[in-house]
Design a protein around this motif. Structure first.
Motif, short mmCIF file in Angstrom:
data_model
loop_
_atom_site.label_atom_id
_atom_site.label_comp_id
_atom_site.label_asym_id
_atom_site.label_seq_id
_atom_site.Cartn_x
_atom_site.Cartn_y
_atom_site.Cartn_z
N ALA A 82 31.68 9.13 -16.67
CA ALA A 82 32.64 8.22 -17.29
C ALA A 82 32.07 6.81 -17.32
N PRO A 83 30.92 6.64 -18.02
CA PRO A 83 30.38 5.29 -18.12
C PRO A 83 31.35 4.38 -18.88
N VAL A 84 31.28 3.10 -18.60
CA VAL A 84 32.20 2.13 -19.19
C VAL A 84 32.22 2.23 -20.71
N SER A 85 31.04 2.38 -21.33
CA SER A 85 31.00 2.47 -22.79
C SER A 85 31.79 3.67 -23.30
N PHE A 86 31.70 4.80 -22.61
CA PHE A 86 32.45 5.99 -23.03
C PHE A 86 33.95 5.78 -22.84
N ARG A 103 37.44 14.97 -16.37
CA ARG A 103 36.09 15.15 -16.92
C ARG A 103 35.05 15.07 -15.79
N VAL A 104 35.20 14.10 -14.92
CA VAL A 104 34.26 13.92 -13.82
C VAL A 104 34.44 15.02 -12.78
N VAL A 105 35.68 15.26 -12.36
CA VAL A 105 35.97 16.25 -11.31
C VAL A 105 35.54 17.66 -11.74
N LEU A 106 35.74 17.99 -13.00
CA LEU A 106 35.38 19.32 -13.50
C LEU A 106 33.90 19.44 -13.85
#
Length: 141
Positions: free
Chosen positions: A109-113, A101-104
Motif C-alpha cells: 500500500a505505497p502512498v502513490s497507490f 490487500r496487505v493482510v491477504l
C-alpha cells in the motif's frame, strides 16, 4: 425528498423511488462493477493480468470492504445518498480495502497507490451517487 440532503433519511420513501428496492440493488451492483473496473484499469496500467481471476483478485479486498460498509449502513435504503453514507463507504472501501490487500498478501500500500485508489474510487463511488441522486430527484420533481 432529495437524496443529497444531509439531514434527512429517505428510507421511508423507498416505495416512491423509481424502481424501489430493485432499483437500489441495481445501483449497488453498479458500485461493485465500478470497483471491478477500477481493478481492471489498474491491472491494465501496471501490465498485470487482465484475466477475470486476476482482476477479481485485485478487486476482492476493495469489494469486501465496500460490501461490509454498505451492509453496515444498509445503503439499499438510500443508495444515492452522498452524505454521510457515500463518504463513509468511500473511506471504508479505501482504508479497509488497503488493509485487507496487505493482510491477504495481495500487494503493498505505497502512498502513490493509496492516493490513486482514493481518487479513482472517489470519482466512481461518489460520482455514481451524485449522478443517480440527481436522476432520482429529477424523476420525482
Amino acid at each position: 425528498m432529495n437524496t443529497l440532503d444531509t439531514g434527512h433519511d429517505d428510507s421511508s420513501h423507498a416505495g416512491h423511488r423509481p424502481g424501489g428496492l430493485r432499483g437500489a440493488w441495481w445501483m449497488l451492483l453498479l458500485d461493485a462493477a465500478l470497483i471491478i473496473l477500477f481493478a481492471a484499469l489498474g491491472n491494465r496500467t501496471h501490465l498485470s493480468g487482465l484475466g477475470l481471476v486476476d482482476i477479481l483478485s485485485t478487486a476482492s479486498p476493495f469489494l469486501l470492504a465496500w460490501a461490509l460498509s454498505a451492509a453496515a449502513l444498509r445503503t439499499w435504503h438510500r443508495p444515492s445518498r452522498l452524505w454521510p453514507d457515500g463518504v463513509i463507504i468511500l473511506i471504508a472501501t479505501v482504508t479497509l480495502g488497503m488493509a485487507l490487500r496487505v493482510v491477504l498478501g495481495l500487494g503493498g500500500a505505497p502512498v502513490s497507490f493509496v492516493l490513486v485508489t482514493a481518487g479513482v474510487l472517489t470519482t466512481f463511488l461518489l460520482g455514481r451517487r451524485l449522478l443517480t441522486g440527481l436522476l432520482v430527484s429529477r424523476s420525482r420533481g
